[in-house]
Design an enzyme around this catalytic site. Sequence first.
Site, PDB file in Angstrom:
ATOM      1  N   VAL A   1      36.113  33.938  49.162  1.00  0.00           N
ATOM      2  CA  VAL A   1      35.275  35.037  49.652  1.00  0.00           C
ATOM      3  C   VAL A   1      34.041  35.217  48.763  1.00  0.00           C
ATOM      4  O   VAL A   1      34.032  34.834  47.594  1.00  0.00           O
ATOM      5  CB  VAL A   1      36.083  36.350  49.709  1.00  0.00           C
ATOM      6  CG1 VAL A   1      37.140  36.266  50.793  1.00  0.00           C
ATOM      7  CG2 VAL A   1      36.726  36.665  48.373  1.00  0.00           C
TER       8      VAL A   1
ATOM      9  N   LYS B   1      46.910  29.473  38.589  1.00  0.00           N
ATOM     10  CA  LYS B   1      47.357  30.142  39.812  1.00  0.00           C
ATOM     11  C   LYS B   1      48.700  29.593  40.294  1.00  0.00           C
ATOM     12  O   LYS B   1      49.482  30.318  40.906  1.00  0.00           O
ATOM     13  CB  LYS B   1      46.288  30.033  40.895  1.00  0.00           C
ATOM     14  CG  LYS B   1      45.031  30.851  40.582  1.00  0.00           C
ATOM     15  CD  LYS B   1      45.354  32.324  40.396  1.00  0.00           C
ATOM     16  CE  LYS B   1      44.120  33.166  40.140  1.00  0.00           C
ATOM     17  NZ  LYS B   1      44.437  34.606  39.972  1.00  0.00           N
TER      18      LYS B   1
ATOM     19  N   TYR C   1      41.964  26.393  36.427  1.00  0.00           N
ATOM     20  CA  TYR C   1      42.177  27.563  37.277  1.00  0.00           C
ATOM     21  C   TYR C   1      43.342  27.302  38.235  1.00  0.00           C
ATOM     22  O   TYR C   1      44.215  28.160  38.420  1.00  0.00           O
ATOM     23  CB  TYR C   1      40.898  27.857  38.046  1.00  0.00           C
ATOM     24  CG  TYR C   1      40.989  29.003  39.028  1.00  0.00           C
ATOM     25  CD1 TYR C   1      40.937  30.324  38.591  1.00  0.00           C
ATOM     26  CD2 TYR C   1      41.124  28.765  40.394  1.00  0.00           C
ATOM     27  CE1 TYR C   1      41.016  31.384  39.486  1.00  0.00           C
ATOM     28  CE2 TYR C   1      41.200  29.810  41.299  1.00  0.00           C
ATOM     29  CZ  TYR C   1      41.145  31.117  40.836  1.00  0.00           C
ATOM     30  OH  TYR C   1      41.225  32.156  41.739  1.00  0.00           O
TER      31      TYR C   1
ATOM     32  N   ASN D   1      45.086  41.874  40.067  1.00  0.00           N
ATOM     33  CA  ASN D   1      43.898  41.278  40.656  1.00  0.00           C
ATOM     34  C   ASN D   1      43.030  40.547  39.635  1.00  0.00           C
ATOM     35  O   ASN D   1      42.325  39.604  39.989  1.00  0.00           O
ATOM     36  CB  ASN D   1      43.090  42.389  41.332  1.00  0.00           C
ATOM     37  CG  ASN D   1      41.702  41.948  41.741  1.00  0.00           C
ATOM     38  OD1 ASN D   1      41.503  41.354  42.792  1.00  0.00           O
ATOM     39  ND2 ASN D   1      40.713  42.245  40.897  1.00  0.00           N
TER      40      ASN D   1
ATOM     41  N   THR E   1      32.424  36.840  46.472  1.00  0.00           N
ATOM     42  CA  THR E   1      32.397  37.729  45.316  1.00  0.00           C
ATOM     43  C   THR E   1      31.616  37.032  44.201  1.00  0.00           C
ATOM     44  O   THR E   1      31.137  35.912  44.366  1.00  0.00           O
ATOM     45  CB  THR E   1      33.824  38.031  44.833  1.00  0.00           C
ATOM     46  OG1 THR E   1      34.453  36.784  44.460  1.00  0.00           O
ATOM     47  CG2 THR E   1      34.639  38.698  45.922  1.00  0.00           C
TER      48      THR E   1
ATOM     49  N   ARG F   1      32.330  48.972  30.982  1.00  0.00           N
ATOM     50  CA  ARG F   1      32.396  48.415  32.333  1.00  0.00           C
ATOM     51  C   ARG F   1      32.756  49.467  33.375  1.00  0.00           C
ATOM     52  O   ARG F   1      32.478  49.302  34.567  1.00  0.00           O
ATOM     53  CB  ARG F   1      33.437  47.288  32.367  1.00  0.00           C
ATOM     54  CG  ARG F   1      33.027  46.028  31.650  1.00  0.00           C
ATOM     55  CD  ARG F   1      32.195  45.137  32.539  1.00  0.00           C
ATOM     56  NE  ARG F   1      32.987  44.572  33.625  1.00  0.00           N
ATOM     57  CZ  ARG F   1      32.482  44.092  34.749  1.00  0.00           C
ATOM     58  NH1 ARG F   1      31.191  44.175  34.971  1.00  0.00           N
ATOM     59  NH2 ARG F   1      33.265  43.571  35.682  1.00  0.00           N
TER      60      ARG F   1
END
Length: 240
Positions: free
Chosen positions: A171, A144, A140, A81, A173, A37
């Site tokens: 955003v 968080k 999810y 991140n 992504t 990666r």
Amino acid sequence: MARILITGSADGLGRAAAQTLLDEGHDVVLHARNRERLTAVRALLDRGAAAVAGDLADVAQTRDVAEQVNALGTMDAVIHNAGVYTGARILPVNVVAPYLLTALVRRPARLIYLSSGMHHGGRPSLRGLDWTGRRVTASYSDSKLFLTAFAAAVARLWPGVYVNSVDPGWVPTKMGGPGAPDDLRLGHRTQEWLATSDDARTTGGYWYHQQQREPHPATQDEHFQDELLAELEKFTGTSL
């Protein structure tokens, strides 16, 4: 100039933050799931960024990532991140890995954890969770919420470190999708600011576009924080 580790920085907000921080003259340590990666960030490596690799869904590999980071020296800041949106890897990647890396990486001056506005829809319950990721036992939003509570706990327990969590917004992504309405630049500016700015010497905050917001009340509950830490310590065998 600061030395900053950014987990999950092969693409998305992590890569964008790495690009900006390199542009500003900081030393950046990239992280990717595997060495293959890292080809996606060859341009950043050619500019002097360092790199570590390991799958954060795997406890052993996460421990190895921590060893790789420590071999590079002390970080000034760590931006946690890396994250996944669906599947059984949610708890290992979004919660267990940040916990382990926080515990094992030599303590930096600043810690930033990528939360989400969706954490407000999370369930503040630790019952029946499979931290191994073999089964899907959390959403999810749940993950968080746990991560935001964890960040608040670290801020409370480590008063000498500036610890904050960030909602980057929805955003465009790979995770957010091309139709996401929020500003991509603002999506990574807050974590860069918290990692480097003299104006960001603050701790215990939950941030959105450089403005403090109120997180889910459960994330500020010290009893819930302590229960979460105990669960993570029991699962990993590693104390914060």
